[in-house]
Design a protein around this motif. Sequence first.
Motif: not given
Length: 223
Positions: A132-158
């Motif tokens: 996912i992209e939010k302006g200049p921030i590049f992230s990885v979104m995870s979604f657990d299809s069993g627990s239905e929980e979300f997490e966000e991991f900010i991508a490395p600066d590079a």
Amino acid sequence: QCLKLGHPLGSTEHYVIYGSSNGLVCISDEILNFDSPIHIWNPSVRKFRTTPTSTNINTKFSIVSLQFGFHPGVNDCKAVRVMRTNKGAVAIEVYSLRTDSWKMIEAIPPWLKCTWKHHKGTFFNGVAYNFIEKGPIFSVMSFDSGSEEFEEFIAPDAIFRPMELCMDVYKEQLCLLLDFYPCEEEDMDKVDFWVLQENRWKQLCPFVYPSDYYDGAIGISID
């Protein structure tokens, strides 16, 4: 032995594999729409199931991504499709092979309400991962299809753009591969490489290869 397989319904239109698990393959249209048929196909026995039409979505939705795989925690195959509305809101729906039904995820975290662009994700251990992209921030979104929980991991600066970037699984860990930065060795190119360990990115040794041999990441094996 290599077998040439056609679409289970005999369709001549282009289609895409959106995931596979335990001999089952999820296929759908090359260009996804809200009413694109989704087939769970077992090529070995020439049988397939078409997922039911969802009652949750309509023409105001467009599909951004579709992923499929097995969730060991709930012992079920799941398909996850991420959609956006014509007003830019995000919606996520989960299909269960066991119940043969779709479920709309009601609780969408506020940080997920962003500008979506289609980048290829992956599905591992029941969890769907997407860029996912939010302006200049590049992230990885995870979604657990069993627990239905979300997490966000900010991508490395590079990593600051999706071009030349792909996501996969390496030794039971999510990994990112970036073919962008030049290699210090003459006539050589490199792919930078990160794995997600304990919710943090760890950079590993890059792949270095002759610049005239390489045309794209195919897969990863030992060494």
